[in-house]
Design an enzyme around this catalytic site. Sequence first.
Site, PDB file in Angstrom:
ATOM      1  N   ASP A   7       7.505   4.922   1.696  1.00 28.33           N
ATOM      2  CA  ASP A   7       8.033   3.619   1.930  1.00 28.33           C
ATOM      3  C   ASP A   7       9.563   3.871   2.002  1.00 28.33           C
ATOM      4  O   ASP A   7      10.039   3.678   0.669  1.00 28.33           O
ATOM      5  CB  ASP A   7       7.513   2.677   0.984  1.00 28.33           C
ATOM      6  CG  ASP A   7       8.018   1.085   1.071  1.00 28.33           C
ATOM      7  OD1 ASP A   7       8.113   0.609   2.259  1.00 28.33           O
ATOM      8  OD2 ASP A   7       8.790   0.602   0.101  1.00 28.33           O
ATOM      9  N   GLU A  68       6.560   4.362   7.009  1.00 31.68           N
ATOM     10  CA  GLU A  68       6.707   2.965   7.645  1.00 31.68           C
ATOM     11  C   GLU A  68       7.895   2.980   8.721  1.00 31.68           C
ATOM     12  O   GLU A  68       8.925   3.769   8.727  1.00 31.68           O
ATOM     13  CB  GLU A  68       7.045   1.936   6.440  1.00 31.68           C
ATOM     14  CG  GLU A  68       7.279   0.556   7.028  1.00 31.68           C
ATOM     15  CD  GLU A  68       7.939  -0.460   5.942  1.00 31.68           C
ATOM     16  OE1 GLU A  68       6.941  -0.764   5.183  1.00 31.68           O
ATOM     17  OE2 GLU A  68       9.079  -0.680   5.888  1.00 31.68           O
ATOM     18  N   ASP A 141       7.686  -0.844  -4.062  1.00 31.12           N
ATOM     19  CA  ASP A 141       7.937   0.288  -3.386  1.00 31.12           C
ATOM     20  C   ASP A 141       6.585   1.301  -3.629  1.00 31.12           C
ATOM     21  O   ASP A 141       6.510   1.869  -2.675  1.00 31.12           O
ATOM     22  CB  ASP A 141       9.274   0.807  -3.692  1.00 31.12           C
ATOM     23  CG  ASP A 141      10.512  -0.073  -3.638  1.00 31.12           C
ATOM     24  OD1 ASP A 141      10.985  -0.401  -2.650  1.00 31.12           O
ATOM     25  OD2 ASP A 141      10.576  -0.642  -4.825  1.00 31.12           O
TER      26      ASP A 141
END
Length: 216
Positions: A7, A68, A141
């Site tokens: 992430d 991501e 996160d």
Amino acid sequence: MRILGVDPGLTRCGIGVVDSAGARQVSYVAVAVVRSLAETAPHRRLEIIADGIEDMIAKHKPDVVAVERMFAEDNVRSIISTAQVAGVAMLAASRAHLPLALYSPSAVKAAVTGDGRAEKKAVQLMVQRILRLKELPKPPDAADALALAITHAWRGESIDRNEPAQSAQHGGSAMPTADQSMTPAQQAWAQAERTSRMSGIVAQQMRANARSGRKR
């Protein structure tokens, strides 16, 4: 299959690792959050994050890296730094000779919670439930990184280092279409991913049209 999810974030970069045994069976392996201070030089901050990602790859030896990807965000400054870290993660995967998977935030939320617009707390709760963790994964996160890895375990679409760019742009997969054979959560994921990709295609076309207008 062992999956490492990233992430991307310049202040906090979540890195989560899960094992997939097929039939939607996933198990927790590890999670870490690499932090860098705002007062640190930007290239040094990227180096700190790169070292953290490479250390996790070396330690846990994943079979694939899921990162991501984003098309747009209200905070332009934030998306630029996020894109920089995503690039670092993609480079780390390539240097480790690992396949890469790219998933939009809405696709990850839809895959894990069934709702492409789910709040971060909902993602945390579902990741805790799916991985049977005793505590809620924190900070968000960390949960998001694990969610990325879970999404890939359930979707399983990745790209090789030598795959053509056109295919690689959307994670190496064709445009997903929801159908009646999918579960509600799978249909939500397909719709979220399709919407995200279409937004990117429209944005690209608008930029192309603007460039063409300037040339005239």
